[in-house]
Design a protein around this motif. Structure first.
Motif, PDB file in Angstrom:
ATOM      1  N   GLY A 387       0.818  -1.202   0.000  1.00 24.64           N
ATOM      2  CA  GLY A 387       0.000   0.000   0.000  1.00 24.64           C
ATOM      3  C   GLY A 387       0.850   1.250   0.000  1.00 24.64           C
ATOM      4  N   HIS A 388       0.331   2.288   0.681  1.00 15.64           N
ATOM      5  CA  HIS A 388       1.014   3.578   0.701  1.00 15.64           C
ATOM      6  C   HIS A 388       1.597   3.898   2.083  1.00 15.64           C
ATOM      7  N   VAL A 389       1.776   2.874   2.897  1.00 17.17           N
ATOM      8  CA  VAL A 389       2.272   3.078   4.261  1.00 17.17           C
ATOM      9  C   VAL A 389       3.775   2.852   4.349  1.00 17.17           C
ATOM     10  N   ALA A 390       4.231   1.717   3.859  1.00 20.30           N
ATOM     11  CA  ALA A 390       5.646   1.347   3.990  1.00 20.30           C
ATOM     12  C   ALA A 390       6.287   1.179   2.621  1.00 20.30           C
ATOM     13  N   SER A 391       7.546   1.551   2.536  1.00 13.85           N
ATOM     14  CA  SER A 391       8.360   1.222   1.373  1.00 13.85           C
ATOM     15  C   SER A 391       8.841  -0.216   1.522  1.00 13.85           C
ATOM     16  N   ALA A 392       9.184  -0.840   0.424  1.00 14.81           N
ATOM     17  CA  ALA A 392       9.744  -2.193   0.471  1.00 14.81           C
ATOM     18  C   ALA A 392      11.259  -2.104   0.512  1.00 14.81           C
ATOM     19  N   VAL A 393      11.889  -3.006   1.251  1.00 16.67           N
ATOM     20  CA  VAL A 393      13.343  -3.067   1.284  1.00 16.67           C
ATOM     21  C   VAL A 393      13.786  -4.508   1.050  1.00 16.67           C
ATOM     22  N   LEU A 418      11.000  -7.639   2.020  1.00 17.95           N
ATOM     23  CA  LEU A 418      10.475  -8.711   1.185  1.00 17.95           C
ATOM     24  C   LEU A 418      11.624  -9.683   0.895  1.00 17.95           C
ATOM     25  N   PRO A 419      11.320 -10.947   0.648  1.00 16.65           N
ATOM     26  CA  PRO A 419      12.403 -11.925   0.425  1.00 16.65           C
ATOM     27  C   PRO A 419      13.094 -11.706  -0.913  1.00 16.65           C
ATOM     28  N   LEU A 420      14.368 -11.996  -0.930  1.00 13.33           N
ATOM     29  CA  LEU A 420      15.146 -11.909  -2.174  1.00 13.33           C
ATOM     30  C   LEU A 420      15.837 -13.257  -2.380  1.00 13.33           C
ATOM     31  N   TRP A 421      15.030 -14.300  -2.485  1.00 12.53           N
ATOM     32  CA  TRP A 421      15.564 -15.659  -2.591  1.00 12.53           C
ATOM     33  C   TRP A 421      15.943 -15.972  -4.032  1.00 12.53           C
ATOM     34  N   ASP A 422      16.926 -16.842  -4.165  1.00 13.75           N
ATOM     35  CA  ASP A 422      17.379 -17.256  -5.498  1.00 13.75           C
ATOM     36  C   ASP A 422      16.271 -17.937  -6.300  1.00 13.75           C
ATOM     37  N   ASP A 423      15.270 -18.460  -5.612  1.00 13.21           N
ATOM     38  CA  ASP A 423      14.167 -19.146  -6.298  1.00 13.21           C
ATOM     39  C   ASP A 423      13.483 -18.248  -7.332  1.00 13.21           C
TER      40      ASP A 423
END
Length: 496
Positions: A387-393, A418-423
């Protein structure tokens, strides 16, 4: 705006407003108690009658109150005392500042730093956040000429009281809060400017001007011809359809006497994004001037860092371009070579931000950075997720990600991991190049970060997707100045 830290409130002040923050239990301290006594119990009567309840962010303006040192007294509700926390303080400050700047007051005074206690916040924390909110509430966009000029606040000065032993520390917090607020205003100005004015060339000029105003700041502009020589094919591909040449803007703040590894901030500076050949719908396209808010935030942070003369080496890199459809524009299916040597198949020209950023990230390698943080209005998928509350990192270094999350909590400019998995990386597979520039609809924010991660293998890196937080649509349309507070808090924490 001038902010004074003093040890006592004045006995009287002309054209002023006293800010009184009160919890819902009605317990009075400091100036509130004195005013209530001198006025025959006016504040207690307001609680008793229900005209003021002290609920969170409630405000009530009182005029000509007997025994008050000012013509106006603004009561601000803090909510329940047992539930007090940092967000409660920020919301109360925001409400107070919004109400204050709508009055003719030229001076505001308050003893809130000593009369109000917030769990987990020191007087310094409270002062910094209050001052940042004051500057933001005072913001008015004035860079376009208008017959009817917008109304501007008359507030010129604020005085906050603390104990004598706290003056020095609170003064530092005030300077930090003021510089952060002014950095946000710079970011808001750049974001709000019309795209026929705020072009890549305009941003380059602003960077040169900014450097001329600070002894510890230098600016370098990498032109399109120089980009060609370097092999920055991805950034150049974005600009091919525009008559406005791209610029890679490098602002270098040297705050340490001895050379040290810098923190590098990289901002997406797409000054207008039509989507290119993969053109966007016409509705709401005017808001695509905000696609350079990552770059605007870099300008705001560099200005604040240089003003404060922080003893850190901080470099701001802005990848500035305009994404337009044209006979020379990049087509879906084109393959370009990046500065890193990796090739990219461009399946969607509206996924241009990552193309601009990838060459900027590779360029950052030459500075041998301690940490690189990029920020971009990158994906609509981020708005769906947060949404408009939090930025993603996201990032390749968990301590850096954690530090940004903690800085967001402390500043109120929050982000979430948010996850940054190789998958997810296989979604970028291409039959014709090292990678494609999109990974399909699933996990769009994550695959965009996966793309960038392939250009950030040589350093600690984090990515902020600010698509949902950089501006507001609707009646209150405008740039927010985020994530300047988050990044400034991160730098303060890094320094301290």
């Amino acid at each position: 705006m001038q902010i004074n830290v003093v040890t006592r409130l004045p006995a009287s002040a002309d054209n002023a407003c006293l800010l009184v923050f009160l919890f819902a239990d009605g317990r009075l301290k400091g100036a509130a108690r004195r005013i209530d006594k001198n006025s025959g119990g006016t504040i207690r009567s307001l609680f008793a009658s229900g005209d003021f309840s002290g609920k969170k962010a409630e405000t009530l303006m009182l005029h000509a109150l007997p025994g008050a040192p000012t013509a106006r007294v603004l009561l601000i509700g803090m909510g329940q005392r047992k539930q007090n926390h940092a967000q409660q303080w920020r919301e109360a400050c925001r409400a107070a500042c919004k109400s204050l700047v709508s009055t003719p007051s030229s001076l505001a005074i308050s003893d809130c730093l000593s009369a109000v206690s917030i769990d987990g916040l020191s007087a310094c924390d409270m002062a910094g956040q209050l001052v940042t909110e004051l500057v933001n509430a005072n913001y008015v966009f004035t860079l376009h000429s208008r017959v009817d000029e917008p109304r501007q606040s008359r507030l010129m000065q604020v005085s906050l009281t603390v104990e004598g032993k706290q003056v020095e520390a609170v003064n530092l917090a005030v300077r930090r809060g003021l510089s952060t607020g002014l950095g946000m205003c710079t970011a808001r100005d750049l974001g709000n400017l019309a795209p026929n004015i705020c072009t890549p060339g305009y941003l380059a000029e602003r960077a040169v001007t900014l450097a001329s105003e600070h002894d510890n700041l230098t600016t370098t502009i990498v032109t399109e011809d120089e980009m060609e020589e370097l092999g920055m094919g991805a950034l150049l591909a974005v600009a091919r359809g525009s008559r406005q040449p791209a610029s890679l803007i490098v602002m270098n703040h040297q705050g340490r006497k001895r050379a040290g590894k810098p923190i590098v901030l990289v901002g997406k500076g797409i000054t207008f994004d039509t989507g290119g050949i993969s053109i966007k719908p016409s509705e709401g396209m005017d808001e695509m001037k905000y696609d350079m808010c990552g770059a605007a935030a870099v300008f705001g942070v560099i200005q604040a860092v240089s003003t404060l003369q922080l003893p850190l080496n901080v470099i701001g890199i802005v990848a500035a371009a305009e994404n337009m459809p044209d006979g020379n524009a990049t087509r879906p299916g084109d393959v370009v070579n990046t500065l890193s040597g990796q090739s990219v198949e461009i399946l969607n020209t509206d996924a241009e931000g990552r193309l601009a950023l990838c060459d900027a990230l590779t360029y950052a390698e030459r500075f041998k950075p301690d940490t690189v943080i990029d920020m971009a209005t990158l994906t609509g998928a981020c708005i769906v997720a947060l949404g408009h509350v939090a930025s993603a990192v996201m990032g390749n270094d968990q301590p850096t990600v954690d530090a940004l999350i903690n800085a967001g909590e402390a500043s109120g400019d929050r982000c979430w991991s948010l996850p940054l998995w190789d998958d997810y990386q296989t979604q970028l597979d291409s039959n014709f190049a090292d990678m494609a520039n999109i990974g399909g609809r699933p996990a769009g924010s994550i695959t965009a970060a996966c793309f960038l991660s392939r250009f950030a293998r040589q350093f600690k890196w984090a990515h902020l997707d600010i698509a949902g937080t950089a501006w507001i649509s609707g009646e209150g349309k405008g740039a927010t100045g985020r994530p300047v507070p988050l990044l400034m808090q991160y730098l303060f924490d890094y320094q301290d």
